[in-house]
Design a protein around this motif. Sequence first.
Motif, PDB file in Angstrom:
ATOM      1  N   CYS A 125      31.744   6.807  10.852  1.00 33.18           N
ATOM      2  CA  CYS A 125      31.296   6.712   9.464  1.00 33.18           C
ATOM      3  C   CYS A 125      31.631   8.055   8.806  1.00 33.18           C
ATOM      4  CB  CYS A 125      29.796   6.450   9.394  1.00 33.18           C
ATOM      5  SG  CYS A 125      29.144   6.728   7.736  1.00 33.18           S
ATOM      6  N   VAL A 178      30.499   9.539   6.343  1.00 28.04           N
ATOM      7  CA  VAL A 178      29.345  10.300   5.870  1.00 28.04           C
ATOM      8  C   VAL A 178      28.508  10.804   7.046  1.00 28.04           C
ATOM      9  CG1 VAL A 178      27.150  10.118   4.618  1.00 28.04           C
ATOM     10  CG2 VAL A 178      29.243   9.203   3.603  1.00 28.04           C
ATOM     11  N   CYS A 179      28.203   9.939   8.003  1.00 26.97           N
ATOM     12  CA  CYS A 179      27.301  10.334   9.102  1.00 26.97           C
ATOM     13  C   CYS A 179      28.034  11.048  10.237  1.00 26.97           C
ATOM     14  CB  CYS A 179      26.558   9.114   9.632  1.00 26.97           C
ATOM     15  SG  CYS A 179      25.613   8.295   8.343  1.00 26.97           S
ATOM     16  N   CYS A 215      27.812   1.127   8.202  1.00 29.87           N
ATOM     17  CA  CYS A 215      26.985   2.124   8.882  1.00 29.87           C
ATOM     18  C   CYS A 215      25.508   1.740   8.744  1.00 29.87           C
ATOM     19  CB  CYS A 215      27.252   3.504   8.287  1.00 29.87           C
ATOM     20  SG  CYS A 215      26.180   4.773   8.957  1.00 29.87           S
ATOM     21  N   CYS A 225      23.611   4.903   6.766  1.00 29.75           N
ATOM     22  CA  CYS A 225      23.740   5.204   5.334  1.00 29.75           C
ATOM     23  C   CYS A 225      24.175   3.990   4.509  1.00 29.75           C
ATOM     24  CB  CYS A 225      24.701   6.376   5.112  1.00 29.75           C
ATOM     25  SG  CYS A 225      26.430   5.958   5.394  1.00 29.75           S
TER      26      CYS A 225
HETATM   27 ZN   LIG Z   1      26.865   6.486   7.677  1.00 28.07          ZN
END
Ligand SMILES: [Zn+2]
Length: 824
Positions: A536, A538-539, A561, A564
């Motif tokens: 992911c 973002v994560c 995900c 998020c």
């Molecule tokens: Zn994420």
Amino acid sequence: MKNKRAVIVQCRLSSTRLPGKALKELGGKCVLSWVLNSMKKVDADRYFVATDFESYDTLAPICKENGFECFAGELDDVLKRFCDLIKKIKVSTIIRATADNPFLFYEAAQASLDEFEDRQRSKKKCAYLTFTGLPHGSGVEIIDAQALLQAAEQTDNPYDHEHVGPALYNHKENFVCEFIKAPSRFYNPELRTTIDTYSDYLRAVSIVNYLGAPKENKRKWAPYTTEQILDACKSDFVLNPIVYVPSVTKGQGTGHLHRCLNAAIATNGFVYIPKDSTLSEIPSILMEYKEKGLVQSQIIDEIPDQTFSPVVVTDCFKLTAEQTKAFYNCKKLISLDEGSDNHEYCDYLLDIIPSYDCKRLPNTFDTSYIVKPVNVRNTKSLNIDKVLVCIGGEDPANLTVPAVRALSRVLPGAKITAIVSDLEKYRDMVHIDFTGPVENLREKIYEYDLVVTHYGLTAFEAAFAGCAVIMLATTKLHEKLAQKYNFAFIQGKIDSEKMQKALESENLHPTLQLSHEQKSLGECLKRLSAGSRLLCPVCRKQPEEPDPVISRNNGRTYRRCKSCGLVYMSFSAEEEKEYKKAYFFEDYKKQYGKTYQEDFDSIKAQCVRRIQTIRMLQGNAEGKNYLDIGCAYGPSLAAAVENNLNPFGTDISEDAINYVKNELHFPACCSAFPDMDSEKEFGISKFDSISMWYVIEHFKDLDGVLTKISQIIKDGGIFAFATPSGEGISAKSDLDHFYTISPTDHYSIWEPHRAQKILERYGFEVVKIVSTGHHPERFPSIKDSQSQKDSLKWKLVDKYSRLMQLGDTVEIYCRKKPRKTGGK
Ligand SMILES: [Zn+2]
């Protein structure tokens, strides 16, 4: 002194992690032979293996064969072992290597010896010299023999005695020891070529398979050069080794094993066959494939660990939960014809034999990978004289005997042959022609007028060979499959009445609606194994349980995900794009029919509207500093100037930045955001507004990007971006098609209503969402009715699309929340 230099290779057989590793087979030789063969290239007067008393008898013949002498000494006091040998042979310089690196750089060993001797001749004399930064375990030490004898006298530290070098370099007050950075040709500290674990051993096997083993019966062979070894270590072949995991369970047939062995030969992969597998045919099948080029070291009974993290290709019929979890922790998991509910763990699903499964879609379904028979029947025979009954493998449901009985009643004149795995079991039934497993059945199947089998590969091979086929359906699933692919079949208990009916079926000669093209499974798996599993953006963390799959297609897999909510590309087998000039010209033109620059004015007009929205959200203040990330040829910067903002641009394309700076005269810098120092480039530490128009989806590390934006924007500043919408009409009406045509370099797909949750992590609050890219013609109601543009229906749908925010693109505007100060 008569003898000046001695190569001494230290070797013992009692390694704890990988016992007897020096004797392990590698390309027809043992590991120790590889080491000695390399070290023989170093210019010395004597060549020794220094071992312990217990290993002596085993190692002596190998030493002799390689032109080495064998010396036995203390097992644990290695220092004493070396000193005893030095005293015996009276040499001045020792070149010490260990027996666990079959691919040591002999050129580097020679270079370090030359360096040592240069120093001995000059005033920079030293007792010990080694190169640093060689591949892990590739180091060779050059030691002054007299200094070592002296050092041994001076230390009774147990550690010093268990090793050789430390007696010198841990006592630098007494001895000059040089650790010299290896010349760049040899400097590769990130690589590992030593054999310390089972995984290391498998890597060594891969390297040999890549570079080619020495010719058989050849006692002397040229060791690999540094360049060859580096080439191998950096090849896909070694970086993404494939481990095949076929089903070898009794009752599931031998098809899985055959398919994996074939692919393993094509890809030089490994095949995992656990020691406790219950399939009785394994030894004879392995013999068959060894004749086709399979080598013993390709068969493994352990899945290698993280240091040689493999691409696992399963062909298991149904993966167990335990298996999937273990394989998910490997580098990638690709599954063939996977039938379990654990498929969410798989990075890629490849279906080859059609399956009746409405619960999941594979990435690829392609019967071209079925190996089709070369020998086929030219005409359909009307008379059935020769019949083959082949239930495959173990026949757990005992279908063979009732099928043969029914056939002999219905077709009294026919010659019936039944293939069984255990002839003993049928010894008493003398009136039937039973035969054991048939080698290369695929190419013999055309000889039969009729093939009676169950659902599986043989049925399709027989159909491709032009035989009549009757399927025995033992389960509801098999029955549905037989129906789906137009096979004549018998359902439930077999009797002569049902057999007669099946023979009269119009589907007796199945007309397969399947591809007759022949594709290579090995080639396909080579391509897939070089693909990447992605996190992911973002994560940036692999979750313990896999994120749910949103869509699979031929080149990619998308997941949502859990943490998020972002939809991201989790696997890609496609090549990465480079944002060079071609991206804005040829690639853009391919997609939009004109080049980016030709489109400049219409893009700029869009930007004017977006800039005005930013200005409005900022309260229309004058002279604000505005940064456009991924500014390309500058349309948004031009729009910003017209609206009284101070524009700054950054882009990864040097050509685009040159254009912005030299033609448009705006401040701009070429950078791979977030690697940009705005203070240094523009003298600005925080901007009033920042935008990314169709750029955010291109980042694999979005966390780094959003963190940086959050840092370089003022409190209350506006951050805006445009991106394809994962909630537009295209995604809503046909999700899989939407993801299939999503560009291969879009790593995240944004859904407007989930954006807030992601952006708030970085201190942003969504203040406006504008749905754009409205396409009434993409709505099913317009498609179906073929309504014309400007018709009432068209206008209504257009209105509806805007009202419901069903545009295929979206602009998201958010404000950096001021950090809360005390008391408020
Ligand atoms: Zn994420």
